[in-house]
Scaffold this motif. Structure first.
Motif: not given
Length: 191
Positions: A108-124
């Motif tokens: 809710g810090v900003t209403s614009s779409a951002a990379d910060g809202d990308a869903p979590p993924r497994r990272v190795t």
């Protein structure tokens, strides 16, 4: 008189040349130790417990909206698995925890779409590879009776059960009186 002055100058140049030659032949460390000087501090630090190191990445501050990236580097000898979001806590300059609402994505810090809202993924992360997470906030004061908050230290637990990593920030997380942060999920950094 002139001869003595030239002899001193020649002696100084010859001495400096000998020191440089010794430095090259013997090595910097030995010469520095012989001169009673401390060794250079640019040596790599040992890898922390847990096999990863936290580093401050890029930041951006535009029109009151702030973004700061943090990198997790696998400095160990085995693969390191991440998934989801790290556990994050901000401390003030005295090391006291700050009351901050830290939520996933933009929170809710900003209403614009951002990379910060990308869903979590497994990272190795293989040894030497890095992942990134980011913080998003506004530097905004809406109530002068509420003291402005400034985070100076970031504590981060990369994944459940991992050791807590602490990083003194070069630039503060200057929240004003909003008390609200967005947190992005881990993402792999391209090599």
């Amino acid at each position: 008189m002139r001869g003595q002055k030239r002899a001193k100058q020649f002696g100084a140049v010859a001495g400096a040349g000998a020191l440089v030659l010794a430095w090259v032949l013997v090595g910097c460390d030995s010469v520095m130790e012989a001169m009673g000087e401390s060794l250079p501090t640019g040596r790599a630090e040992p890898c922390p417990e847990g096999g990863v190191r936290l580093a401050e990445g890029e930041g951006n501050a535009a029109m009151g909206l702030r973004v700061a990236d943090f990198q997790l580097v696998n400095c160990g000898s085995a693969a390191y698995e991440l998934e989801g979001y790290p556990e994050v806590r901000l401390l003030d300059g005295e090391g006291r925890p700050l009351q901050v609402d830290i939520g996933h994505g933009t929170n809710g810090v900003t209403s614009s779409a951002a990379d910060g809202d990308a869903p979590p993924r497994r990272v190795t992360l293989q040894p030497g590879q890095s992942a990134m997470t980011g913080l998003l906030w506004r530097n905004l004061v809406t109530d002068s009776s509420v003291p402005a908050t400034e985070g100076r230290v970031l504590e981060l637990v990369p994944k459940p059960g991992a050791p807590r990593l602490t990083l003194r920030l070069s630039a503060p997380v200057d929240l004003g009186d909003t008390g609200k942060l967005g947190l992005s999920a881990w993402s792999a950094l391209a090599r």
